[in-house]
Design an enzyme around this catalytic site. Structure first.
Site: not given
Ligand SMILES: *Cc1c(COP(=O)(O)O)cnc(C)c1O
Length: 432
Positions: A149, A244, A272
């Site tokens: 994701y 990511d 995060k």
């Molecule tokens: C949570 C997450 C996102 C998206 O971040 P948001 O702050 O929710 O937009 C993107 N990549 C990874 C790996 C994530 O865990």
């Protein structure tokens, strides 16, 4: 603990009203508990390792607001710094010193990052990094992995993890085919598939983006040689490697997965944890690439609230606490005890299960395993997970409401919390 007196009257009332006001009653899909059934719990406040709901139930929280709460919820030092920052105003729309401080901390911590741009979410970071990959290479295609994701931007909504996987949604309507035509997908841990995509699309692939350790299809680790293989392949094809680390950054180690595995990508996205519970994302990497970003270079990307002093302050204090001696050893120890314990309890109560842990991140799948990819993860017993989730909730343990999400611990979780959790798991699993 709440087991005998578990009541959710107020939660039901508030969520019932919310459903009329907001789609599905929530501001983000997974929160709605759709995949595990039952009503979601409405929180009143959070502190340390615990969440407290509007009916007065207390939970040991392994979601940690989906990652940011790694030093524990509402940490007194973070709150103290925020109170001070608040009095000076919440957003300047002009440069502030706090941006320099957090930028320097991120650059010193994360091996690949020589320069960084702050944004307001992980989604924004990933969306921007994709534009940068294309701007720098002059190529349009990218490779991502099923179950990973990267936020909800159009180009990434192809076999995406997290809520998309949880709700079993097909790729979302509203995403034009032309937008995702350049998004190529491979199976995680399948290096040969990536090699084949590079061969089928010569000089067309801008780069590869992945979660170096997957947390949005459940918890899945890279097999030996997978990350190194991607590093080699991308170099060979003059493409960029992008980690990511929105979830894994500052969670698997202070320098993220790239430090832990010793593989340095060209670009990295963060989110995060670096916002300490306020909305922050970031992307960074090699200086020659980052200098393409406006106003240093021609690739446009901007944000009204980006780098605001309040969010920067929460991030700075959170990283400062994480950088103290012994923190990651403590996180590793407590998380390993929990992850190993859960698998052991599941086996002792007669359930097929596998799981794992790295840093302050863990997973448990109801399947014999092993799970190397989203395709493997989909074979686990989802109905069992739902019953396990509900049982744990009633025992005062708050787990992510989906088999396709990793669990998170924090510096506030104690041995006693873990022991209570394992006892609860034994009681629940024995009856499943
Ligand atoms: C949570 C997450 C996102 C998206 O971040 P948001 O702050 O929710 O937009 C993107 N990549 C990874 C790996 C994530 O865990």
């Amino acid at each position: 603990m709440v087991s005998s007196a578990f009541r959710t009257v107020r939660s039901e009332e508030i969520f019932g009203a919310a459903r009329d006001l907001m789609p599905g009653g929530v501001s983000s899909p997974v929160r709605a508990f759709k995949s595990v059934g039952g009503q979601p719990i409405v929180f009143d406040h959070v502190k340390g390792a615990y969440a407290y709901d509007v009916d007065g139930n207390q939970y040991i929280d392994y979601v940690g607001t989906w990652g940011p709460a790694i030093v524990g919820h509402a940490h007194p030092e973070v709150l103290g710094a925020l109170h001070q920052a608040l009095d000076k105003g919440t957003s300047f729309g002009a440069p502030c010193l706090q941006e320099n401080i957090l930028a320097r901390m991120v650059i010193e911590a994360v091996p690949s990052i020589e320069m960084v741009r702050f944004v307001n979410s992980g989604t924004e970071a990933c969306m921007s990094v994709l534009r940068l990959m294309r701007a720098f290479t002059g190529r349009d295609k990218i490779i991502k992995f099923s179950g990973c994701y990267h936020g909800h931007a159009d180009m990434f909504l192809v076999q995406a993890g997290s809520g998309v996987a949880t709700l079993g949604l097909p790729d979302s309507p509203g995403v034009p085919k032309t937008t995702t035509a350049n998004t190529l997908t491979a199976t995680y841990n399948d290096l040969e598939a990536v090699k084949a995509l590079f061969e089928q699309n010569p000089n067309e692939i801008a780069g590869v983006i992945l979660e170096p350790v997957v947390g949005n299809a459940g918890f899945i680790v890279p097999e030996a040689g997978f990350l190194a293989g991607l590093r080699e392949l991308t170099r060979e094809h003059n493409a960029l490697l992008v980690f990511d680390e929105v979830m894994t950054g500052f969670r698997l180690a202070y320098g993220g997965a790239q430090q832990r595995f010793g593989i340095t990508p060209d670009l990295t996205t963060l989110g995060k944890i670096i916002g300490g519970g306020l909305p922050v994302g970031a992307y960074g990497g090699r200086r020659d690439i980052m200098e393409m970003v406006a106003p240093a270079g021609p690739m446009y990307q901007a944000g009204t609230l980006s780098g605001n002093p309040l969010a920067m302050t929460a991030g700075i204090k959170t990283l400062e606490i994480l950088n103290r001696p012994g923190t990651y050893e403590q996180l590793e120890k407590i998380t390993k005890k929990l992850a190993d314990g859960l698998v052991q309890v599941a086996h002792e109560t007669g359930h097929a299960a596998c799981g794992g842990q790295l840093g302050a991140m863990f997973g448990l799948f109801f399947t014999e395993g092993p799970v190397h990819s989203y395709e493997d993860a989909k074979r686990c017993d989802l109905a069992k997970f739902s019953r396990f989730h509900r049982g744990m909730l009633e025992q005062g343990i708050y787990l992510a409401p989906s088999q396709f999400e990793a669990g998170f611990t924090s510096l506030a979780h104690t041995d006693e919390d873990v022991e209570r959790t394992l006892e609860a798991a034994r009681a629940v699993l024995a009856k499943l």
